[in-house]
Design an enzyme around this catalytic site. Structure first.
Site, PDB file in Angstrom:
ATOM      1  N   GLU A 209       4.920  13.320  11.332  1.00 29.12           N
ATOM      2  CA  GLU A 209       3.653  14.167  11.191  1.00 29.12           C
ATOM      3  C   GLU A 209       2.837  13.758   9.912  1.00 29.12           C
ATOM      4  OE1 GLU A 209       4.030  18.392  11.222  1.00 29.12           O
ATOM      5  OE2 GLU A 209       4.398  18.498  13.492  1.00 29.12           O
ATOM      6  N   HIS A 246       1.884  22.432  11.577  1.00 33.50           N
ATOM      7  CA  HIS A 246       2.761  23.052  10.621  1.00 33.50           C
ATOM      8  C   HIS A 246       2.157  23.179   9.151  1.00 33.50           C
ATOM      9  CE1 HIS A 246       6.012  21.111  13.411  1.00 33.50           C
ATOM     10  NE2 HIS A 246       5.950  22.414  13.529  1.00 33.50           N
TER      11      HIS A 246
END
Length: 293
Positions: A209, A246
Site C-alpha cells: 500500500e 489503514h
C-alpha cells in the site's frame, strides 16, 4: 508446508469474547487445533466447546499452545502481546486494530531479540492450507493448497488476490497478513525471508500500500531472492496527506507514493500488476516464464 503455521500448530485465542469465539469456531471447522481461550477472570469456563484459562502461561503449561491469536481490545493489546512473549509462545498473531502507536513502539522494543514472532497488529492473520492451520479472520474457502506464498498489508485485498489465484489453479503455501499499522511486528521484507527459506514455496505474491517505505525495503530483499515475486501496490490515486484505509496508508513524502514503490519493486525484478484485477494473471504469467507451471 508453508510458514509460521503447520500440522503441529496449537492455537490459544487470547481475548475470548464474541470475535475470538467466532474465529475459534471457524478455525476448528477448518481443521485447526484450537486448544483454549484466554480471558482473565473466566478461567475454568468452557465456551464454544473450548476451555478458558486466565493466563497465557496456563495455555502453554496445560495445553501446549504454540500460537497466540489475539483479539484483546486496543487499550490492553500491548500487554497481551507482551504476556504472550513472556509465556514463550513462538508465534503471536494480533488482529486488534487501533493500538496506539506509542504502545507499539514499546512492544517493538520489548520484542527485539525475543523468540516470539509477532504478526500484526491490524492484520487478517496467517493460514497454511496444506496443514489446515488457520489463525486469523480470513475466509478459508478461497484458499487452495499449493506452493505460492502470499504477503499482504490488506485483508480485503489478500482475500481478492487468493481468490484470483485459486480460480487459476494456483494454490498457496501460506498467506501472511502483516498488518496495515505504522508499526508492525514482522515487516514485508522479513515475511519474504520466511518464504525464501521455505522449501515448499516456489514463488511469492506481495500486496503493498501507499505510505511509509516498507515496500522499498521489501524490494531490496526481492533483488536478492531466488524465487519470483509478483507485486501490487494499492492506493495509486490517493492524494498526498490523505489516509486511505489503514493507519499506515498515508503519503508523507515522495517515497510513500504508489509509483515510487512500484518503481523500486520493478527495478528489483518483481512483476508488478497495475490493477488489482490483474494480480492473478500477472502471477500466472510469471510462473509460466519461470517454468514453474
Amino acid at each position: 508446508m508453508g510458514v509460521l503455521l503447520d500440522e503441529n500448530t496449537r492455537v490459544a485465542v487470547q481475548g475470548f469474547g464474541g470475535a475470538g469465539q467466532r474465529e475459534a469456531r471457524n478455525s476448528r471447522a477448518y481443521g485447526t487445533q484450537i486448544v483454549c481461550g484466554v480471558t482473565p477472570g473466566r478461567g475454568g469456563q468452557v465456551l464454544e466447546d473450548t476451555p478458558v484459562r486466565n493466563t497465557m502461561r496456563e495455555a502453554v503449561d496445560e495445553f501446549g499452545a504454540n500460537v497466540a491469536l489475539i483479539f484483546v481490545p486496543a487499550p490492553f493489546a500491548a500487554d497481551a502481546i507482551l504476556e504472550t512473549a513472556d509465556a514463550g509462545i513462538p508465534v503471536a498473531i494480533c488482529i486488534t486494530e487501533g493500538i496506539p502507536v506509542h504502545d507499539m513502539v514499546m512492544v517493538k522494543r520489548a520484542l527485539a531479540g525475543s523468540a516470539t514472532t509477532l504478526i500484526g497488529p491490524n492484520c487478517p492473520g496467517v493460514i497454511t492450507p496444506a496443514a489446515r492451520a488457520r489463525a486469523g479472520i480470513m475466509p478459508p474457502d478461497v484458499y487452495l493448497e499449493g506452493n505460492v506464498g502470499v504477503i499482504s498489508r490488506s485483508g480485503t485485498l489478500v482475500y481478492e488476490t487468493v481468490d484470483q489465484l485459486s480460480r487459476l489453479g494456483i494454490g498457496q503455501s501460506s498467506s501472511v497478513g502483516v498488518g496495515g499499522d505504522p508499526i508492525i511486528g514482522t515487516t514485508q521484507a522479513e515475511a519474504l525471508a520466511l518464504f525464501e527459506a521455505d522449501p515448499d514455496t516456489a514463488a511469492v505474491v506481495l500486496i503493498g500500500e501507499i505510505g511509509g517505505t516498507a515496500e522499498q525495503e521489501a524490494a531490496a530483499y526481492v533483488a536478492q531472492m531466488s524465487k519470483p515475486v509478483t507485486a501490487f501496490i494499492a492506493g495509486a490515486t490517493a492524494p498526498p496527506g490523505r489516509r486511505m484505509g489503514h493507519a499506515g496508508a498515508i503519503i508523507a513524502g515522495k517515497a510513500g507514493t504508489a509509483e515510487a514503490k512500484k518503481a523500486a519493486l520493478r527495478e528489483a525484478g518483481a512483476a508488478v500488476a497495475d490493477s488489482p484485477s490483474q494480480i492473478g494473471e500477472t502471477c500466472l504469467e510469471q510462473l509460466r516464464g519461470a517454468g514453474l507451471l
